[in-house]
Scaffold this active site. Structure first.
Site, PDB file in Angstrom:
ATOM      1  N   HIS A   3       0.828  -1.209   0.000  1.00 33.80           N
ATOM      2  CA  HIS A   3       0.000   0.000   0.000  1.00 33.80           C
ATOM      3  C   HIS A   3       0.862   1.260   0.000  1.00 33.80           C
ATOM      4  O   HIS A   3       1.952   1.281   0.583  1.00 33.80           O
ATOM      5  CB  HIS A   3      -0.984  -0.007   1.173  1.00 33.80           C
ATOM      6  CG  HIS A   3      -0.392  -0.027   2.547  1.00 33.80           C
ATOM      7  ND1 HIS A   3      -0.102   1.123   3.241  1.00 33.80           N
ATOM      8  CD2 HIS A   3      -0.047  -1.054   3.365  1.00 33.80           C
ATOM      9  CE1 HIS A   3       0.384   0.802   4.441  1.00 33.80           C
ATOM     10  NE2 HIS A   3       0.428  -0.516   4.537  1.00 33.80           N
ATOM     11  N   ASP A  16      -0.267   4.338   1.071  1.00 34.63           N
ATOM     12  CA  ASP A  16      -0.619   5.336   2.091  1.00 34.63           C
ATOM     13  C   ASP A  16       0.144   5.109   3.384  1.00 34.63           C
ATOM     14  O   ASP A  16       0.657   4.018   3.647  1.00 34.63           O
ATOM     15  CB  ASP A  16      -2.130   5.327   2.367  1.00 34.63           C
ATOM     16  CG  ASP A  16      -2.614   4.037   3.016  1.00 34.63           C
ATOM     17  OD1 ASP A  16      -2.212   2.947   2.558  1.00 34.63           O
ATOM     18  OD2 ASP A  16      -3.387   4.113   3.989  1.00 34.63           O
ATOM     19  N   GLU A  21      -4.845   1.493   2.885  1.00 37.25           N
ATOM     20  CA  GLU A  21      -4.791   0.314   3.760  1.00 37.25           C
ATOM     21  C   GLU A  21      -4.897   0.721   5.225  1.00 37.25           C
ATOM     22  O   GLU A  21      -5.533   0.053   6.028  1.00 37.25           O
ATOM     23  CB  GLU A  21      -3.486  -0.452   3.519  1.00 37.25           C
ATOM     24  CG  GLU A  21      -3.444  -1.845   4.156  1.00 37.25           C
ATOM     25  CD  GLU A  21      -2.847  -1.868   5.554  1.00 37.25           C
ATOM     26  OE1 GLU A  21      -2.882  -2.922   6.185  1.00 37.25           O
ATOM     27  OE2 GLU A  21      -2.349  -0.817   6.035  1.00 37.25           O
ATOM     28  N   GLU A  22      -4.263   1.831   5.564  1.00 34.71           N
ATOM     29  CA  GLU A  22      -4.181   2.238   6.973  1.00 34.71           C
ATOM     30  C   GLU A  22      -5.539   2.637   7.547  1.00 34.71           C
ATOM     31  O   GLU A  22      -5.701   2.719   8.760  1.00 34.71           O
ATOM     32  CB  GLU A  22      -3.181   3.394   7.138  1.00 34.71           C
ATOM     33  CG  GLU A  22      -1.749   3.051   6.773  1.00 34.71           C
ATOM     34  CD  GLU A  22      -1.100   2.064   7.723  1.00 34.71           C
ATOM     35  OE1 GLU A  22      -1.742   1.666   8.717  1.00 34.71           O
ATOM     36  OE2 GLU A  22       0.051   1.679   7.446  1.00 34.71           O
ATOM     37  N   ASP A  29       4.129  -6.617   3.598  1.00 32.46           N
ATOM     38  CA  ASP A  29       3.845  -5.548   4.573  1.00 32.46           C
ATOM     39  C   ASP A  29       4.110  -6.027   5.995  1.00 32.46           C
ATOM     40  O   ASP A  29       3.548  -5.504   6.943  1.00 32.46           O
ATOM     41  CB  ASP A  29       2.373  -5.104   4.404  1.00 32.46           C
ATOM     42  CG  ASP A  29       2.076  -3.796   5.121  1.00 32.46           C
ATOM     43  OD1 ASP A  29       3.032  -3.083   5.481  1.00 32.46           O
ATOM     44  OD2 ASP A  29       0.885  -3.494   5.327  1.00 32.46           O
TER      45      ASP A  29
END
Ligand SMILES: [Zn+2]
Length: 416
Positions: A85, A87, A181-182, A204
């Site tokens: 991701h 972000d 994602e966060e 990740d």
């Protein structure tokens, strides 16, 4: 067999990616939650094209999608995806990140120049395994963004390696860089069919060797307690205060178990996260978690009984009990596709890494994607102390992650 003369590009790329402010926003209702994430995504499309991935593009939602066509004669190699991701966490600023590399770490604390930030060796036990390594940090005024730009850089570098080393035999390889994602929305607009991978890996994770195949199963519970309001001056014998009912209910929860603050490892919990109300109506929100989905039902039963007891002690009150499914343990899906985990473990072992398999006490986009038809465990990217100003990643871990990604592609070809 890895070409030892290969000049890794992941670190140079990473140093560029972290300069993009890609903080997501959990208050936002747009998608992606912040438009600035797309600036990095556009840049990534350019980088992929420069490597030779002509089909790279960003879709309307900000997902970057690309692929490398199969170069093997075998026809039965499934398409394998790699996902990270772009972000960064809403918790800490990711604007004007100034990364620096602390070469040849010799143990002890790492003091950052700004904001009095110190990466403490005793709070970061994994630093002990980093002696002689080069550690990348921010200057202390922002997070670093290794979560998950380290993963993005590693995937791009692995792709470059594969494109330039035709001796690496592989099936179709699919790449996706997601927004948001966060804030738990990275899978929201993910088009699994269009992506075209049969299986995928999010890159990740934290420690060298990590292969995460288990996430929590999660439900949300909302309980509405109804009392009876009347002017307090004339309330005798009439008022039923729902705040007091809720207070006795919360008080009846177990003290020494079943809460986030009293559990670890594989233990689950029930966890009140919000109370809102007045005399007439008070609403309590819970999240409930366990690795064993069946246990969620037991926890729900327990909450319901305790809530009912509180209501029974206040004649004339009542309650509503509402359960909403959130996500499920991806292991339930991955169990039917054992090779996905097996081949990741095999890749770690080929690089002399002890596979680390602890369950994630949370959810990942991979758990959502697994239930959307794309079985998707998580492998390490090397990011540590993420969502903080003391975030760090080791150069050597990043390069190792590149090798592991290449290895996974080869193993799928080899064993098909
Ligand atoms: Zn992440």
């Amino acid at each position: 067999m890895f070409d030892d003369s290969y000049k890794f590009t992941c670190v140079d790329r990473f140093m560029k990616y972290v300069k993009f402010d890609t903080q997501s926003d959990d208050e936002s209702e747009s998608f992606p939650s912040t438009a600035k994430q797309k600036e990095l995504s556009k840049f990534l499309v350019k980088e992929l094209k420069e490597i030779g991935l002509a089909d790279a593009y960003m879709d309307e939602w900000g997902y970057v999608i690309s692929s490398i066509p199969s170069n093997t004669n075998k026809r039965n190699v499934p398409a394998i995806g790699f996902i990270s991701h772009v972000d960064t966490s809403p918790a800490v600023s990711g604007k004007n990140v100034v990364p620096s590399i602390h070469k040849n770490y010799q143990g002890g604390d790492i003091t950052l120049p700004k904001d009095g930030q110190v990466i403490k060796a005793d709070e970061n036990p994994e630093l002990a395994q980093m002696i002689g390594f080069d550690i990348i940090t921010s200057d202390g005024s922002t997070l670093l963004g290794a979560d998950n730009k380290a993963g993005v850089a590693e995937i791009v570098d692995a792709v470059k390696y594969i494109v330039n080393h035709p001796e690496v035999k592989h099936g179709d390889i699919k790449i996706c860089f997601t927004p948001d994602e966060e804030v738990g929305r990275g899978a929201e607009k993910f088009d699994v069919d269009n992506f075209g991978a049969k299986y995928a890996y999010t890159v990740d994770g934290q420690s060298r060797g990590e292969v995460e195949t288990e996430s929590f199963s999660a439900d949300a519970v909302t309980i509405k307690f109804y009392g009876k309001n009347i002017h307090p001056g004339y309330a005798k014998g009439i008022m039923i205060n729902s705040l007091k009912i809720v207070s006795s209910f919360i008080d009846s929860l177990p003290n020494d178990k079943l809460s986030p603050e009293t559990t670890e490892g594989r233990e689950g919990y029930v966890h009140p996260v919000a109370i809102n109300g007045n005399e007439e109506l008070t609403i309590v929100k819970f999240i409930i978690r366990d690795f064993d989905t069946k246990k969620l039902k037991e926890y729900e039963k327990l909450l319901k009984e305790l809530a009912q007891k509180a209501v029974d002690n206040s004649p004339g009150s009542k309650m509503d009990f509402i359960v909403t499914e959130q996500y499920r343990n991806m292991k339930e899906i991955l169990n039917s596709h054992p090779k996905v985990e097996e081949y990741a473990i095999e890749a770690m072992k080929r690089w002399n890494l002890e596979p680390i398999m602890h369950p994630i006490r949370g959810g990942t986009d991979g758990s959502k994607l697994s239930f959307m038809g794309l079985p998707c465990p998580n492998i390490f990217a090397g990011e540590h102390s993420y969502h903080s100003k003391t975030e760090w990643v080791a150069v050597q871990d990043m390069e190792l992650a590149v090798k592991v990604i290449v290895e996974i592609c080869q193993i799928w070809e080899e064993k098909s």
